[in-house]
Scaffold this motif. Structure first.
Motif, PDB file in Angstrom:
ATOM      1  N   THR A 167       0.830  -1.206   0.000  1.00 40.78           N
ATOM      2  CA  THR A 167       0.000   0.000   0.000  1.00 40.78           C
ATOM      3  C   THR A 167       0.866   1.259   0.000  1.00 40.78           C
ATOM      4  OG1 THR A 167      -1.767  -1.159   1.170  1.00 40.78           O
ATOM      5  CG2 THR A 167      -1.797   1.246   1.245  1.00 40.78           C
ATOM      6  N   VAL A 168       1.901   1.261   0.838  1.00 35.27           N
ATOM      7  CA  VAL A 168       2.791   2.421   0.888  1.00 35.27           C
ATOM      8  C   VAL A 168       3.505   2.594  -0.451  1.00 35.27           C
ATOM      9  CG1 VAL A 168       4.767   3.466   2.043  1.00 35.27           C
ATOM     10  CG2 VAL A 168       3.091   2.181   3.378  1.00 35.27           C
ATOM     11  N   LEU A 169       3.943   1.490  -1.041  1.00 34.24           N
ATOM     12  CA  LEU A 169       4.624   1.549  -2.344  1.00 34.24           C
ATOM     13  C   LEU A 169       3.697   2.113  -3.417  1.00 34.24           C
ATOM     14  CD1 LEU A 169       7.211   0.868  -3.933  1.00 34.24           C
ATOM     15  CD2 LEU A 169       6.259  -1.413  -4.351  1.00 34.24           C
ATOM     16  N   GLU A 170       2.425   1.708  -3.388  1.00 30.79           N
ATOM     17  CA  GLU A 170       1.459   2.250  -4.347  1.00 30.79           C
ATOM     18  C   GLU A 170       1.242   3.736  -4.140  1.00 30.79           C
ATOM     19  OE1 GLU A 170      -1.961  -0.153  -3.739  1.00 30.79           O
ATOM     20  OE2 GLU A 170      -1.269  -1.794  -5.020  1.00 30.79           O
ATOM     21  N   SER A 171       1.180   4.169  -2.849  1.00 25.04           N
ATOM     22  CA  SER A 171       0.974   5.603  -2.577  1.00 25.04           C
ATOM     23  C   SER A 171       2.161   6.438  -3.025  1.00 25.04           C
ATOM     24  CB  SER A 171       0.717   5.817  -1.081  1.00 25.04           C
ATOM     25  OG  SER A 171       1.907   5.642  -0.325  1.00 25.04           O
ATOM     26  N   LYS A 172       3.335   5.811  -3.105  1.00 24.58           N
ATOM     27  CA  LYS A 172       4.541   6.503  -3.575  1.00 24.58           C
ATOM     28  C   LYS A 172       4.796   6.248  -5.065  1.00 24.58           C
ATOM     29  CE  LYS A 172       5.325   8.130   0.486  1.00 24.58           C
ATOM     30  NZ  LYS A 172       5.080   9.565   0.760  1.00 24.58           N
ATOM     31  N   HIS A 173       3.756   5.733  -5.751  1.00 22.65           N
ATOM     32  CA  HIS A 173       3.804   5.527  -7.202  1.00 22.65           C
ATOM     33  C   HIS A 173       4.982   4.640  -7.628  1.00 22.65           C
ATOM     34  CE1 HIS A 173       0.701   8.589  -7.480  1.00 22.65           C
ATOM     35  NE2 HIS A 173       1.463   9.389  -6.762  1.00 22.65           N
ATOM     36  N   GLY A 174       5.243   3.600  -6.809  1.00 28.29           N
ATOM     37  CA  GLY A 174       6.271   2.635  -7.166  1.00 28.29           C
ATOM     38  C   GLY A 174       7.692   3.063  -6.868  1.00 28.29           C
ATOM     39  N   ASN A 175       7.874   4.228  -6.225  1.00 32.21           N
ATOM     40  CA  ASN A 175       9.223   4.719  -5.911  1.00 32.21           C
ATOM     41  C   ASN A 175       9.706   4.038  -4.626  1.00 32.21           C
ATOM     42  OD1 ASN A 175      11.353   6.433  -4.722  1.00 32.21           O
ATOM     43  ND2 ASN A 175      10.929   7.774  -6.463  1.00 32.21           N
ATOM     44  N   VAL A 176      10.689   3.137  -4.763  1.00 30.12           N
ATOM     45  CA  VAL A 176      11.156   2.350  -3.611  1.00 30.12           C
ATOM     46  C   VAL A 176      11.838   3.232  -2.580  1.00 30.12           C
ATOM     47  CG1 VAL A 176      12.696   0.484  -2.893  1.00 30.12           C
ATOM     48  CG2 VAL A 176      11.380   0.269  -5.007  1.00 30.12           C
ATOM     49  N   GLU A 177      12.640   4.190  -3.026  1.00 28.28           N
ATOM     50  CA  GLU A 177      13.373   5.047  -2.086  1.00 28.28           C
ATOM     51  C   GLU A 177      12.408   5.846  -1.215  1.00 28.28           C
ATOM     52  OE1 GLU A 177      16.696   8.667  -2.128  1.00 28.28           O
ATOM     53  OE2 GLU A 177      16.212   7.581  -3.977  1.00 28.28           O
ATOM     54  N   ASN A 178      11.375   6.433  -1.843  1.00 21.83           N
ATOM     55  CA  ASN A 178      10.390   7.189  -1.062  1.00 21.83           C
ATOM     56  C   ASN A 178       9.597   6.269  -0.140  1.00 21.83           C
ATOM     57  OD1 ASN A 178      11.208   9.518  -2.341  1.00 21.83           O
ATOM     58  ND2 ASN A 178       9.501   9.567  -3.791  1.00 21.83           N
ATOM     59  N   THR A 179       9.367   5.042  -0.576  1.00 23.05           N
ATOM     60  CA  THR A 179       8.645   4.089   0.264  1.00 23.05           C
ATOM     61  C   THR A 179       9.454   3.741   1.506  1.00 23.05           C
ATOM     62  OG1 THR A 179       7.545   3.156  -1.674  1.00 23.05           O
ATOM     63  CG2 THR A 179       7.569   1.809   0.317  1.00 23.05           C
ATOM     64  N   VAL A 180      10.752   3.517   1.345  1.00 23.43           N
ATOM     65  CA  VAL A 180      11.608   3.215   2.494  1.00 23.43           C
ATOM     66  C   VAL A 180      11.575   4.360   3.492  1.00 23.43           C
ATOM     67  CG1 VAL A 180      13.994   2.840   3.221  1.00 23.43           C
ATOM     68  CG2 VAL A 180      13.111   1.648   1.215  1.00 23.43           C
ATOM     69  N   SER A 181      11.655   5.594   2.996  1.00 22.86           N
ATOM     70  CA  SER A 181      11.616   6.758   3.891  1.00 22.86           C
ATOM     71  C   SER A 181      10.287   6.820   4.638  1.00 22.86           C
ATOM     72  CB  SER A 181      11.827   8.041   3.085  1.00 22.86           C
ATOM     73  OG  SER A 181      13.099   8.046   2.464  1.00 22.86           O
ATOM     74  N   ALA A 182       9.182   6.536   3.933  1.00 20.98           N
ATOM     75  CA  ALA A 182       7.863   6.594   4.565  1.00 20.98           C
ATOM     76  C   ALA A 182       7.715   5.521   5.637  1.00 20.98           C
ATOM     77  CB  ALA A 182       6.773   6.436   3.505  1.00 20.98           C
ATOM     78  N   VAL A 183       8.194   4.315   5.367  1.00 19.21           N
ATOM     79  CA  VAL A 183       8.089   3.229   6.357  1.00 19.21           C
ATOM     80  C   VAL A 183       8.954   3.531   7.573  1.00 19.21           C
ATOM     81  CG1 VAL A 183       8.497   0.775   6.763  1.00 19.21           C
ATOM     82  CG2 VAL A 183       7.522   1.521   4.598  1.00 19.21           C
ATOM     83  N   LEU A 184      10.136   4.093   7.361  1.00 22.29           N
ATOM     84  CA  LEU A 184      10.987   4.483   8.494  1.00 22.29           C
ATOM     85  C   LEU A 184      10.307   5.557   9.339  1.00 22.29           C
ATOM     86  CD1 LEU A 184      14.504   4.571   6.763  1.00 22.29           C
ATOM     87  CD2 LEU A 184      13.694   2.911   8.445  1.00 22.29           C
TER      88      LEU A 184
END
Length: 255
Positions: free
Chosen positions: A227-244
């Motif tokens: 879900t977080v990856l989808e909200s970041k439009h597939g951007n892995v780097e932004n997803t990692v930052s959001a999960v942290l």
């Protein structure tokens, strides 16, 4: 009796527009129908009333209280019996701007405080209050000085620790339209219809990216990571930052 005069129109910022004035007054009489006053008719009489001119300019918040995406903040202003709400600055998160001016009649000349609350608008749940302030208007404003200051905001982080809000406050005499046996509302001009630009399609999620995120965060549910990856439009780097950031927000405070 309770009256609501709400305007929904274009704000120049994507998101649901909210500009409402709510008047609440205890009279002890049976409620009368609320009438919205349209542009003045020649037979109407005019009077003036003292009040505050309040510009809700912008805010800087210290914390985002949403787990996915960004906060959609709006302001609720209370002056005497009246409550005013700005439009929602969608996606502004911790740096919303409104630049809205409200002319707020005073029920009496002894009123010296105004209250502001900042809410995060939610689509499926109740809007969340994230910050608030009770502001004492100094005597200099009643003597003609315009107050342009940043005021501290309180909330879950503590007294005065949620950030600051920029308000411009002045004391003025404002016109009002009166008719016998009617509630008073200020004239308004209907805004133009709001047009939304279509969102770009969300790119397909690569399962290998979800696998990599699961390896990095084994304690986080796979569907949450997706879900977080989808909200970041597939951007892995932004997803990692959001999960942290989610992990930091959920961690218990030390001490």
């Amino acid at each position: 009796a309770v009256g609501i005069n709400a305007e929904y129109g274009s704000s120049g910022i994507n998101g649901r527009v909210r500009e409402a004035v709510v008047s609440t007054q205890s009279t002890g009489q049976a409620p009368r129908p609320v009438q919205v006053v349209r542009p003045p008719h020649p037979t109407q009489t005019f009077a003036t009333q003292a009040g505050f001119s309040v510009t809700i300019a912008q805010a800087i918040l210290n914390k985002s209280y949403t787990l996915i995406g960004s906060m959609d903040p709006y302001v609720r202003l209370k002056v005497g019996h009246n409550t005013y709400e700005t439009f929602t600055h969608a996606g502004a998160d911790k740096t919303p701007r409104w630049n809205k001016i409200y002319h707020c009649p005073l029920p009496n000349t002894t009123l010296r405080t105004i209250n502001v609350e900042i809410f995060d608008e939610k689509a499926l749940t109740e809007d969340q209050r994230v910050a608030y302030a009770k502001i004492s208007v100094p005597e200099s404003v009643f003597q003609g000085h315009t107050l342009d200051e940043w005021f501290p905001l309180s909330g879950k982080l503590g007294e005065g620790k949620e950030g600051t809000i920029n308000l411009i406050i002045s004391y003025t005499m404002m016109p009002m339209i009166t008719q016998p046996h009617q509630r008073i509302h200020y004239p308004y001009v209907a805004a133009a219809p709001q047009h939304f630009s279509p969102r770009p399609p969300t790119p397909p999620i690569n399962e290998s990216d979800v696998d990599m995120l699961k390896d990095m965060f084994p304690d986080v549910d796979r569907e949450v990571l997706r879900t977080v990856l989808e909200s970041k439009h597939g951007n892995v780097e932004n997803t990692v930052s959001a999960v942290l950031q989610m992990a930091d927000d959920s961690a218990p405070a030390s001490g």
